[in-house]
Motif scaffolding. Structure first.
Motif, PDB file in Angstrom:
ATOM      1  N   LEU A  39       0.833  -1.211   0.000  1.00  0.00           N
ATOM      2  CA  LEU A  39       0.000   0.000   0.000  1.00  0.00           C
ATOM      3  C   LEU A  39       0.868   1.262   0.000  1.00  0.00           C
ATOM      4  O   LEU A  39       0.585   2.219  -0.717  1.00  0.00           O
ATOM      5  CB  LEU A  39      -0.944   0.000   1.213  1.00  0.00           C
ATOM      6  N   VAL A  40       1.936   1.250   0.819  1.00  0.00           N
ATOM      7  CA  VAL A  40       2.809   2.427   0.854  1.00  0.00           C
ATOM      8  C   VAL A  40       3.474   2.626  -0.505  1.00  0.00           C
ATOM      9  O   VAL A  40       3.589   3.743  -1.003  1.00  0.00           O
ATOM     10  CB  VAL A  40       3.881   2.313   1.962  1.00  0.00           C
ATOM     11  N   GLN A  41       3.863   1.508  -1.126  1.00  0.00           N
ATOM     12  CA  GLN A  41       4.490   1.628  -2.445  1.00  0.00           C
ATOM     13  C   GLN A  41       3.505   2.149  -3.496  1.00  0.00           C
ATOM     14  O   GLN A  41       3.892   2.910  -4.391  1.00  0.00           O
ATOM     15  CB  GLN A  41       5.104   0.288  -2.859  1.00  0.00           C
ATOM     16  N   ALA A  42       2.226   1.773  -3.346  1.00  0.00           N
ATOM     17  CA  ALA A  42       1.210   2.291  -4.267  1.00  0.00           C
ATOM     18  C   ALA A  42       1.033   3.804  -4.070  1.00  0.00           C
ATOM     19  O   ALA A  42       0.847   4.553  -5.022  1.00  0.00           O
ATOM     20  CB  ALA A  42      -0.119   1.569  -4.061  1.00  0.00           C
ATOM     21  N   VAL A  43       1.109   4.240  -2.827  1.00  0.00           N
ATOM     22  CA  VAL A  43       1.022   5.681  -2.543  1.00  0.00           C
ATOM     23  C   VAL A  43       2.213   6.395  -3.170  1.00  0.00           C
ATOM     24  O   VAL A  43       2.078   7.442  -3.801  1.00  0.00           O
ATOM     25  CB  VAL A  43       0.968   5.948  -1.021  1.00  0.00           C
ATOM     26  N   SER A 101       9.352  -2.344   8.928  1.00  0.00           N
ATOM     27  CA  SER A 101       7.959  -2.608   8.572  1.00  0.00           C
ATOM     28  C   SER A 101       7.235  -1.263   8.514  1.00  0.00           C
ATOM     29  O   SER A 101       7.718  -0.264   9.038  1.00  0.00           O
ATOM     30  CB  SER A 101       7.307  -3.506   9.616  1.00  0.00           C
ATOM     31  N   VAL A 102       6.059  -1.251   7.890  1.00  0.00           N
ATOM     32  CA  VAL A 102       5.284  -0.014   7.839  1.00  0.00           C
ATOM     33  C   VAL A 102       4.936   0.432   9.257  1.00  0.00           C
ATOM     34  O   VAL A 102       5.023   1.616   9.590  1.00  0.00           O
ATOM     35  CB  VAL A 102       4.008  -0.187   6.988  1.00  0.00           C
ATOM     36  N   ALA A 103       4.587  -0.531  10.130  1.00  0.00           N
ATOM     37  CA  ALA A 103       4.234  -0.182  11.511  1.00  0.00           C
ATOM     38  C   ALA A 103       5.408   0.513  12.200  1.00  0.00           C
ATOM     39  O   ALA A 103       5.222   1.495  12.926  1.00  0.00           O
ATOM     40  CB  ALA A 103       3.825  -1.434  12.284  1.00  0.00           C
TER      41      ALA A 103
END
Ligand SMILES: [Zn+2]
Lengths: 216, 215
Positions: A39-43, A101-103
């Motif tokens: 998701l972060v990479q899509a952003v 990690s994203v977290a």
């Protein structure tokens, strides 16, 4: 990186339910971590607003809980949680899934925002602590799928190891992260832990390090 | 740079948790900039923070929070402020990146061969932060600590009961620890120090130094 559906029931549960490990090329894949990284990479790549919305719905309420635990008022916690997620949008290109990690990345963003907010309260008009940012914002590494899988795997193992620390170690670690008020046992002015707190923190870290080394 | 003295794991964990005051943060950031080993530990500690964050029960955001956030995505991004230029600690010695947003101060003599620059005052609630510059081969007055101190060497070297400390090395001293540092011959020893209380000096000359220290 496809084949995983976002799991809102897990996202809203507030704890990590036991999940059946998914195996690919002999590596256990943690769906949560891999999905958030995607998701972060899509952003970053496509300014994908629906990916941002999903990150927001998962992380903003947790960041808010974190800030409330640090003693922020409800209004400030809400505001800073939104700021933290707006930083995720702004800095998405700097996120490196092999490093954190994203977290973890979101945690460092929220932590730094809280440090800045505390500092502004002490010195009104003071500038943000831009130079103090402790997490390196390195450019993303080359896409090496196996490295990424190993990193995600390791992050997942670490995550579950943190949640299963022995009770006395878990207690001081939690206190260290979630209690902002000066605490006789944990600190004096500089904020450095004392005595038994110190040794328990050391034991917790040694345990997690051993676990990570054993995985390599 | 060969670093042999590192902060305690528990100090790095407190740093990663964001609970250290500004003086301590700046001294640790100075060490971390040249110590990959401790940066790795901080990264592990931050991963603990991430795991704990992930496990927290969520607190609902306001109903219109996401809509507000999405609306704010349209706003032009704020350009990050450029990092200020480094200022000179001494001739040929620019300040480390961790000190760039401090106003350059002037060296003030404390004793012959010993001077200091106060960067954060002791009573502002963020710890006392100062630079100490010691001429080569100088014996500091023996002192103990009523509380704790973090020291990172920026240039030169000194020796005390704990060993020799050179550029990048970090020393943690606490109330139980008396020491009498001696600067190495060669060049001035410049240290960055975060302290949480007044130093306690022993001996007659040293007691005269006490009010000057103002730490
Ligand atoms: Zn180190």
């Amino acid at each position: 990186m496809n084949g995983f559906v976002y799991q809102p029931e897990y996202a809203l549960a507030g704890y990590a339910p036991p999940r059946a490990p998914l195996r690919r090329r002999g590596v256990t894949r943690p769906p949560g971590g891999a999905e958030f990284a995607r998701l972060v990479q899509a952003v970053a790549a496509a300014r994908d607003r629906s990916a941002f919305a999903r990150l927001y719905e998962h992380f903003a309420p947790r960041v808010k809980s974190y800030l409330l635990r640090l003693g922020a008022g409800a209004g400030q916690a809400e505001e800073l949680a939104q700021e933290a997620l707006l930083s995720v949008w702004a800095k998405a290109a700097y996120f490196d899934p092999e490093k954190a990690s994203v977290a973890t990345w979101v945690f460092t963003i929220a932590r730094n925002l809280h440090i800045d907010a505390r500092r502004r309260e002490r010195t009104p008009g003071g500038m943000a602590a831009g130079l103090e940012v402790m997490l390196e914002e390195a450019a993303p590494a080359q896409d090496a799928a196996d490295m990424l899988l190993m990193a995600l795997e390791q992050q997942e193992r670490l995550r579950s190891a943190v949640l299963t620390l022995p009770a006395d170690q878990a207690e001081v670690v939690r206190l260290c992260f979630f209690q902002d008020k000066p605490h006789a046992e944990i600190e004096r002015e500089l904020g450095i832990p004392l005595g038994t707190v110190k040794s328990r923190l050391r034991l917790a870290l040694a345990r997690l390090r051993r676990l990570l080394d054993a995985q390599i | 740079m060969r670093i042999t003295h590192h902060p305690d794991d528990s100090t790095l964990l407190a740093h990663a948790a964001g609970r250290l005051n500004r003086a301590a943060r700046v001294v640790l950031a100075t060490h971390l900039a040249s110590c990959p080993q401790c940066r790795e530990t901080v990264r592990l500690c931050e991963a603990i923070g991430g795991a704990l964050l992930e496990a927290l029960p969520p607190t609902p955001m306001a109903a219109d929070s996401l809509a507000h956030a999405l609306a704010r995505l349209e706003l032009p991004a704020v350009k990050p402020v450029n990092a200020p230029h480094p200022w000179m600690l001494a001739e040929g010695l620019p300040c480390p990146p961790s000190l760039r947003d401090f106003t350059p101060g002037r060296w003030r003599a404390m004793l012959p061969g010993i001077s200091r620059i106060q960067l954060l005052p002791p009573n502002a609630g963020e710890g006392s932060l100062y630079l100490l510059r010691i001429a080569p081969g100088k014996r500091m007055p023996k002192h103990g600590h009523t509380a704790r101190e973090l020291t990172c060497v920026l240039a030169g070297a000194y020796c005390d009961g704990l060993g020799e400390f050179g550029p990048g090395d970090l020393s943690e001293a606490d109330a139980a620890h008396d020491h009498q540092p001696v600067s190495a011959p060669g060049g001035d020893c410049i240290c960055l120090i975060a302290s949480d209380a007044k130093l306690r000096f022993e001996g007659r000359v040293a007691r005269l130094l006490q009010p000057l220290a103002g730490v």
